[in-house]
Motif scaffolding. Sequence first.
Motif, PDB file in Angstrom:
ATOM      1  N   LEU A 266       0.844  -1.205   0.000  1.00 30.85           N
ATOM      2  CA  LEU A 266       0.000   0.000   0.000  1.00 30.85           C
ATOM      3  C   LEU A 266       0.876   1.250   0.000  1.00 30.85           C
ATOM      4  O   LEU A 266       0.555   2.249  -0.657  1.00 30.85           O
ATOM      5  CB  LEU A 266      -0.918   0.001   1.221  1.00 30.85           C
ATOM      6  N   ASN A 267       1.955   1.193   0.737  1.00 35.53           N
ATOM      7  CA  ASN A 267       2.891   2.316   0.788  1.00 35.53           C
ATOM      8  C   ASN A 267       3.465   2.612  -0.604  1.00 35.53           C
ATOM      9  O   ASN A 267       3.632   3.772  -0.991  1.00 35.53           O
ATOM     10  CB  ASN A 267       4.007   2.000   1.775  1.00 35.53           C
ATOM     11  N   ASP A 268       3.741   1.552  -1.361  1.00 35.73           N
ATOM     12  CA  ASP A 268       4.243   1.737  -2.729  1.00 35.73           C
ATOM     13  C   ASP A 268       3.200   2.428  -3.609  1.00 35.73           C
ATOM     14  O   ASP A 268       3.544   3.304  -4.413  1.00 35.73           O
ATOM     15  CB  ASP A 268       4.627   0.381  -3.340  1.00 35.73           C
ATOM     16  N   VAL A 269       1.932   2.029  -3.457  1.00 31.26           N
ATOM     17  CA  VAL A 269       0.862   2.676  -4.236  1.00 31.26           C
ATOM     18  C   VAL A 269       0.761   4.156  -3.859  1.00 31.26           C
ATOM     19  O   VAL A 269       0.621   5.021  -4.725  1.00 31.26           O
ATOM     20  CB  VAL A 269      -0.495   1.980  -4.001  1.00 31.26           C
ATOM     21  N   ALA A 270       0.855   4.424  -2.566  1.00 34.88           N
ATOM     22  CA  ALA A 270       0.776   5.817  -2.113  1.00 34.88           C
ATOM     23  C   ALA A 270       1.883   6.650  -2.748  1.00 34.88           C
ATOM     24  O   ALA A 270       1.644   7.793  -3.186  1.00 34.88           O
ATOM     25  CB  ALA A 270       0.868   5.880  -0.593  1.00 34.88           C
ATOM     26  N   HIS A 271       3.073   6.096  -2.833  1.00 31.56           N
ATOM     27  CA  HIS A 271       4.198   6.831  -3.428  1.00 31.56           C
ATOM     28  C   HIS A 271       3.953   7.128  -4.899  1.00 31.56           C
ATOM     29  O   HIS A 271       4.315   8.201  -5.387  1.00 31.56           O
ATOM     30  CB  HIS A 271       5.496   6.051  -3.241  1.00 31.56           C
ATOM     31  N   THR A 272       3.317   6.195  -5.614  1.00 30.04           N
ATOM     32  CA  THR A 272       3.018   6.463  -7.026  1.00 30.04           C
ATOM     33  C   THR A 272       1.992   7.588  -7.163  1.00 30.04           C
ATOM     34  O   THR A 272       1.933   8.250  -8.201  1.00 30.04           O
ATOM     35  CB  THR A 272       2.495   5.206  -7.743  1.00 30.04           C
ATOM     36  N   ARG A 273       1.191   7.795  -6.114  1.00 31.65           N
ATOM     37  CA  ARG A 273       0.223   8.895  -6.096  1.00 31.65           C
ATOM     38  C   ARG A 273       0.826  10.172  -5.515  1.00 31.65           C
ATOM     39  O   ARG A 273       0.137  11.169  -5.341  1.00 31.65           O
ATOM     40  CB  ARG A 273      -0.996   8.502  -5.232  1.00 31.65           C
ATOM     41  N   GLN A 274       2.109  10.082  -5.169  1.00 28.73           N
ATOM     42  CA  GLN A 274       2.825  11.190  -4.544  1.00 28.73           C
ATOM     43  C   GLN A 274       2.169  11.577  -3.212  1.00 28.73           C
ATOM     44  O   GLN A 274       2.014  12.759  -2.890  1.00 28.73           O
ATOM     45  CB  GLN A 274       2.905  12.402  -5.484  1.00 28.73           C
ATOM     46  N   GLN A 275       1.805  10.546  -2.473  1.00 28.04           N
ATOM     47  CA  GLN A 275       1.230  10.707  -1.147  1.00 28.04           C
ATOM     48  C   GLN A 275       1.980   9.840  -0.144  1.00 28.04           C
ATOM     49  O   GLN A 275       2.600   8.840  -0.507  1.00 28.04           O
ATOM     50  CB  GLN A 275      -0.251  10.278  -1.128  1.00 28.04           C
ATOM     51  N   LYS A 276       1.867  10.203   1.125  1.00 25.86           N
ATOM     52  CA  LYS A 276       2.257   9.305   2.199  1.00 25.86           C
ATOM     53  C   LYS A 276       1.136   8.284   2.373  1.00 25.86           C
ATOM     54  O   LYS A 276      -0.018   8.534   1.997  1.00 25.86           O
ATOM     55  CB  LYS A 276       2.464  10.080   3.498  1.00 25.86           C
ATOM     56  N   LEU A 277       1.462   7.132   2.947  1.00 24.16           N
ATOM     57  CA  LEU A 277       0.450   6.096   3.151  1.00 24.16           C
ATOM     58  C   LEU A 277      -0.698   6.623   4.004  1.00 24.16           C
ATOM     59  O   LEU A 277      -1.868   6.353   3.717  1.00 24.16           O
ATOM     60  CB  LEU A 277       1.080   4.867   3.804  1.00 24.16           C
ATOM     61  N   SER A 278      -0.384   7.366   5.053  1.00 22.13           N
ATOM     62  CA  SER A 278      -1.447   7.895   5.920  1.00 22.13           C
ATOM     63  C   SER A 278      -2.384   8.819   5.149  1.00 22.13           C
ATOM     64  O   SER A 278      -3.605   8.797   5.357  1.00 22.13           O
ATOM     65  CB  SER A 278      -0.837   8.637   7.112  1.00 22.13           C
ATOM     66  N   HIS A 279      -1.830   9.609   4.240  1.00 16.98           N
ATOM     67  CA  HIS A 279      -2.673  10.496   3.428  1.00 16.98           C
ATOM     68  C   HIS A 279      -3.582   9.674   2.518  1.00 16.98           C
ATOM     69  O   HIS A 279      -4.771   9.978   2.373  1.00 16.98           O
ATOM     70  CB  HIS A 279      -1.797  11.425   2.575  1.00 16.98           C
ATOM     71  N   MET A 280      -3.014   8.644   1.896  1.00 14.71           N
ATOM     72  CA  MET A 280      -3.816   7.823   0.996  1.00 14.71           C
ATOM     73  C   MET A 280      -4.922   7.095   1.750  1.00 14.71           C
ATOM     74  O   MET A 280      -6.040   6.938   1.246  1.00 14.71           O
ATOM     75  CB  MET A 280      -2.939   6.812   0.257  1.00 14.71           C
ATOM     76  N   ALA A 281      -4.620   6.644   2.983  1.00 14.91           N
ATOM     77  CA  ALA A 281      -5.628   5.933   3.776  1.00 14.91           C
ATOM     78  C   ALA A 281      -6.817   6.835   4.092  1.00 14.91           C
ATOM     79  O   ALA A 281      -7.976   6.395   4.059  1.00 14.91           O
ATOM     80  CB  ALA A 281      -5.004   5.401   5.059  1.00 14.91           C
ATOM     81  N   LEU A 282      -6.542   8.106   4.399  1.00 14.81           N
ATOM     82  CA  LEU A 282      -7.629   9.055   4.645  1.00 14.81           C
ATOM     83  C   LEU A 282      -8.354   9.373   3.347  1.00 14.81           C
ATOM     84  O   LEU A 282      -9.595   9.452   3.306  1.00 14.81           O
ATOM     85  CB  LEU A 282      -7.077  10.337   5.276  1.00 14.81           C
ATOM     86  N   SER A 283      -7.612   9.567   2.271  1.00 17.19           N
ATOM     87  CA  SER A 283      -8.208   9.866   0.961  1.00 17.19           C
ATOM     88  C   SER A 283      -9.105   8.729   0.500  1.00 17.19           C
ATOM     89  O   SER A 283     -10.152   8.953  -0.109  1.00 17.19           O
ATOM     90  CB  SER A 283      -7.118  10.115  -0.080  1.00 17.19           C
ATOM     91  N   TRP A 284      -8.688   7.496   0.800  1.00  8.89           N
ATOM     92  CA  TRP A 284      -9.449   6.311   0.395  1.00  8.89           C
ATOM     93  C   TRP A 284     -10.866   6.363   0.970  1.00  8.89           C
ATOM     94  O   TRP A 284     -11.841   6.026   0.288  1.00  8.89           O
ATOM     95  CB  TRP A 284      -8.725   5.062   0.880  1.00  8.89           C
ATOM     96  N   ILE A 285     -10.987   6.788   2.209  1.00  8.68           N
ATOM     97  CA  ILE A 285     -12.314   6.892   2.831  1.00  8.68           C
ATOM     98  C   ILE A 285     -13.081   8.086   2.274  1.00  8.68           C
ATOM     99  O   ILE A 285     -14.267   7.994   1.949  1.00  8.68           O
ATOM    100  CB  ILE A 285     -12.171   7.008   4.363  1.00  8.68           C
TER     101      ILE A 285
END
Length: 329
Positions: A266-285
């Motif tokens: 998941l962290n790798d996916v977040a990096h491809t989105r130019q996000q931190k994992l925590s940011h992507m987790a919040l964005s996902w919701i």
Amino acid sequence: MNNSISPDRYHKMKYNRCGHSGLKLPAISLGLWHNFGHVNDFENSRNLIFTAFNNGITHFDLANNYGPPPGSAEEVFGKILQENFQGYRDEMIISSKAGYTMWDGPYGDWGSKKYLVSSLDQSLKRMKLDYVDIFYHHRPDPETPLKETMDTLSLMVQQGKALYVGISNYQAPEAEKAIKILKENGTPCLIHQPKYSMFERWVESGLLDVLEKNGVGCIPFSPLAQGLLTDKYLHGIPADSRVATSGVFLKESNITPEKIEVISKLNDVAHTRQQKLSHMALSWILKDQRITSVLIGASKPEQITDAIMALNHTTFSEEEIKLINQILA
């Protein structure tokens, strides 16, 4: 610490309408479950409230038993309000709840009229408030008739002790029944507060549909799965982490090699989105339009300002959604 109020605070936050109501909530809300008890540093707690408010977070979420000890989070928050936020009450959404064990005996738990009325009265005294904006029943009671519990929530509105009411931790079928009773009472259910994250997706199997159909908002808690949906555990357990310092709600046994592998992907996916994992987790919701706000917790002011950065990118491509679902499967 800067104790002044930022004049441009409302330009830093996005606000979403809560269901079919007239109320808007900030996309990020601050939960006071941890870090606001008597055991915590008061100045840090005050700084957290200032940081949130100065960044447009107007919603502060409590419960009768938050602390520790139980009740102390409301007392600390009430002291901060009295000392630093006189004149700003009408710019705040303050919520509290009752439904878990608060005091000994048969009247300090669950969902009876006796417990809920007493609990809200105590919460108002602790916070030195005339009313809360939202009062929740914190969890379903398997023994008390649902109508008694919902009628009591309606009574709180009729008495002026709460402006709106909500429910928390209700599954879809029981939520639908509760929403129906409240609607018949003329005090519609404003919002539901469920546990929801990439690692806990039960709300997607019916609850969100029920809320959407009935015009009820949704404000998930534990969106980062107690910190698992961050990069902090990728290389071991930090000394200042929740696992190391308390180990009550997130235990070392939860952090398995298999879980770390998922988090790493998941962290790798977040990096491809130019996000931190925590940011992507919040964005996902927040990508789901049925979500009104997401509740974060914080022990440091910079965690609040960091979380708000998630609002910069809350859209996902179909490919990203497919990949994330594969990782989580």
